[in-house]
Design a protein around this motif. Structure first.
Motif, mmCIF file in Angstrom:
data_model
loop_
_atom_site.group_PDB
_atom_site.id
_atom_site.type_symbol
_atom_site.label_atom_id
_atom_site.label_comp_id
_atom_site.label_asym_id
_atom_site.label_seq_id
_atom_site.Cartn_x
_atom_site.Cartn_y
_atom_site.Cartn_z
ATOM 1 N N VAL A 393 0.697 -1.190 -0.064
ATOM 2 C CA VAL A 393 -0.080 -0.069 -0.031
ATOM 3 C C VAL A 393 0.749 1.068 -0.058
ATOM 4 O O VAL A 393 2.074 0.871 0.199
ATOM 5 C CB VAL A 393 -1.159 0.230 1.276
ATOM 6 C CG1 VAL A 393 -1.401 -0.950 0.823
ATOM 7 C CG2 VAL A 393 -0.347 -0.320 2.651
ATOM 8 N N MET A 394 0.093 2.422 -0.407
ATOM 9 C CA MET A 394 1.676 4.013 -0.523
ATOM 10 C C MET A 394 0.753 4.402 0.241
ATOM 11 O O MET A 394 0.821 5.723 0.582
ATOM 12 C CB MET A 394 0.487 4.222 -2.145
ATOM 13 C CG MET A 394 0.781 3.366 -2.970
ATOM 14 S SD MET A 394 0.807 3.728 -4.653
ATOM 15 C CE MET A 394 1.937 5.470 -4.993
ATOM 16 N N ASP A 395 0.151 4.107 1.350
ATOM 17 C CA ASP A 395 -0.378 5.044 2.603
ATOM 18 C C ASP A 395 -1.265 4.178 4.147
ATOM 19 O O ASP A 395 -1.412 2.948 3.447
ATOM 20 C CB ASP A 395 -1.643 6.530 1.848
ATOM 21 C CG ASP A 395 -3.154 5.931 2.107
ATOM 22 O OD1 ASP A 395 -3.285 4.469 1.235
ATOM 23 O OD2 ASP A 395 -3.895 6.163 1.995
ATOM 24 N N VAL A 396 -1.296 5.114 4.739
ATOM 25 C CA VAL A 396 -1.243 4.539 6.321
ATOM 26 C C VAL A 396 -3.006 4.224 6.135
ATOM 27 O O VAL A 396 -3.625 2.850 6.793
ATOM 28 C CB VAL A 396 -1.505 4.840 6.922
ATOM 29 C CG1 VAL A 396 -1.887 4.371 8.678
ATOM 30 C CG2 VAL A 396 0.646 5.186 7.475
ATOM 31 N N GLU A 397 -4.072 5.265 5.719
ATOM 32 C CA GLU A 397 -5.519 4.906 4.897
ATOM 33 C C GLU A 397 -5.242 3.296 4.772
ATOM 34 O O GLU A 397 -6.501 2.811 5.426
ATOM 35 C CB GLU A 397 -6.056 6.260 4.734
ATOM 36 C CG GLU A 397 -6.051 7.949 5.394
ATOM 37 C CD GLU A 397 -4.819 8.084 5.842
ATOM 38 O OE1 GLU A 397 -3.716 7.609 4.773
ATOM 39 O OE2 GLU A 397 -4.106 8.963 6.474
ATOM 40 N N SER A 398 -5.286 2.818 3.819
ATOM 41 C CA SER A 398 -4.894 2.125 3.440
ATOM 42 C C SER A 398 -4.781 0.779 4.513
ATOM 43 O O SER A 398 -6.142 -0.348 3.666
ATOM 44 C CB SER A 398 -4.149 1.533 1.639
ATOM 45 O OG SER A 398 -4.509 2.754 0.929
#
Length: 461
Positions: A393-398
């Motif tokens: 993934v590319m961000d923590v939210e993902s």
């Protein structure tokens, strides 16, 4: 040797109980009945019998011989061999379609591919109905629902026999909704819509999503042509997108009822999803209808910023990460909650790893005991969903979304596989480009699908 002593001592008795009436077996053409000597850690003595696990590369033993996991599993293999005084052979096939074909062809020809095999819905229900598999209940504790997935049993229970088992495990839905987080910010949409908060509050619904798609569809240069569409989907998008909305609304193409496969595309949850697709396409005009959007070019077009949202299979994040320009962040969301979904995200998965014994297996009783021990005591800890996706993934939210979805009860639907007419119906464009009404399209396709399903299952009668 790693991990051996404590676990062997703890499960030696359990291994014996799995197969109370162990029969004699053949090893190299000579009679060699298993010894009753258990001797604590020695377990059941199979007198050097070879048990064959057949499958894809890396499935039983990791492929990276320099990894700690490989060393752990090789130690474990030696441990199990010592426990049963047997030899475990891992027969590797590649690629996946070659393996599945071999499994069918060799068994139907009376040849031995192995004592244990694994497979998925690609060859279901044929693998069960054509004599490729033997019943398992005499060789494994198939009713232990603390370990085996009870929901999967309905698909492999036929004439009071269980032909396949699947390990109970958490999982992720088959598809995600991805969005171009960088573009969403550049266009000022994150000031109006806090997507992570909408997801957390379970307000990530079709109604909200529809409004966001309208605002995401843009003519950026004033030429009266759409430059950014709100929504696109992985290749043949009218098929994929419809599939995802059907399932996020609690619908399905088929369902198993009382041992029979029932066609369920006429149910309200299904019709609502197709009607929603019609609205998004023709009323809101947030989905591109050109040949490029309807092809596998849609992936590249999304990564270039030509659509804001993109629905695809869950592993697609790896492809997207490799394709987007540097500095672009793609984020994961669930498929939005449908109006008939009961107010929550549906963790729908139409695939699973199933284990079975080919009808030509030479040592089913011994193999059942050894393999069940192997699977139950595997020393490799299953990664959490968060751990599995940490590098993709590319961000923590993902990661937060992945973790949240994995916590939802898994909804398995295995019954749609294996029918040509049904697969064409499911993967096709659902009549949407031609503006065929949902009810008309279903009626035009229903009879051949139902007849093929009935013919397939009648073959086993």
């Amino acid at each position: 040797m790693k991990l051996k002593s404590l676990r062997m001592l703890a499960v030696a008795v359990a291994a014996l109980l799995l197969v109370p009436g162990l029969l004699g077996c053949q090893d190299g053409g000579s009679s060699s009945a298993p010894s009753s000597e258990t001797g604590g850690e020695q377990g059941v003595n199979l007198n050097g019998l070879e048990i064959v696990f057949a499958g894809l590369e890396g499935f039983y033993i990791p492929t990276d011989e320099t990894s700690e996991d490989y060393e752990t599993m090789m130690d474990y293999k030696a441990e199990v061999e010592e426990h049963f005084n047997c030899k475990i052979k891992v027969e590797v096939y590649s690629p996946w379609d070659t393996y599945f074909q071999k499994l069918q062809d060799m068994t139907m020809a009376g040849e031995v591919i192995g004592d244990i095999v694994h497979f998925d819905n690609y060859i279901y229900p044929k693998v069960m109905l054509s004599g490729i598999l033997m019943p398992l209940q005499d060789y494994m504790d198939v009713k232990d629902y603390d370990f085996w997935d009870q929901e999967m049993e309905q698909y492999f229970l036929y004439n009071d026999n269980v032909y396949g088992v699947s390990k109970k495990a958490s999982g992720l839905p088959a598809a995600f909704m991805f969005y171009n987080k960088t573009l969403f910010h550049e266009k000022g949409l994150d000031a109006k819509y806090d997507i992570p908060q909408l997801i957390e509050d379970k307000q990530w619904t079709w109604e909200t999503f529809q409004q966001i798609l309208r605002d995401s569809t843009m003519d950026t240069d004033g030429d009266n042509k759409t430059d950014i569409y709100g929504l696109s989907g992985q290749g043949l998008q009218f098929g994929r997108l419809t599939n995802y909305f059907v399932r996020a609304n609690g619908g399905a193409y088929t369902r198993m009822e009382d041992g029979k496969v029932v066609f369920t595309a006429e149910e309200p949850q299904f019709l609502e999803a197709v009607e929603f697709m019609h609205t998004l396409t023709f009323t809101d005009k947030v989905i591109g209808q050109s040949a490029e959007w309807r092809s596998y070019d849609s992936t590249a077009m999304f990564t270039r910023g030509e659509s804001m949202f993109y629905a695809a299979t869950n592993w697609h994040i790896q492809t997207l990460k490799a394709m987007v320009p540097e500095g672009t962040v793609i984020s994961i969301t669930p498929i939005p909650i449908g109006p008939s979904a009961g107010g929550d995200y549906i963790n729908f998965n139409d695939n699973a790893t199933v284990y079975g014994m080919p009808s030509t297996a030479e040592h089913p009783e011994e193999a059942g005991m050894v393999f069940e021990y192997w699977l139950r005591n595997n020393p490799l800890q299953e990664k959490t969903a968060r751990e599995s996706y940490a590098s993709d993934v590319m961000d923590v939210e993902s990661l937060d979304v992945v973790e949240m979805l994995a916590s939802k009860p898994k909804v398995v639907e295995f019954s749609t596989s294996g029918y040509t007419n049904l697969m064409n119906f499911m993967l096709g464009e659902h009549g949407i480009p031609d503006m065929v009404s949902p009810s008309t399209f279903i009626q035009e396709n229903k009879d051949p699908i139902v007849q093929e399903i009935e013919r397939t299952w009648a073959a086993k009668e």
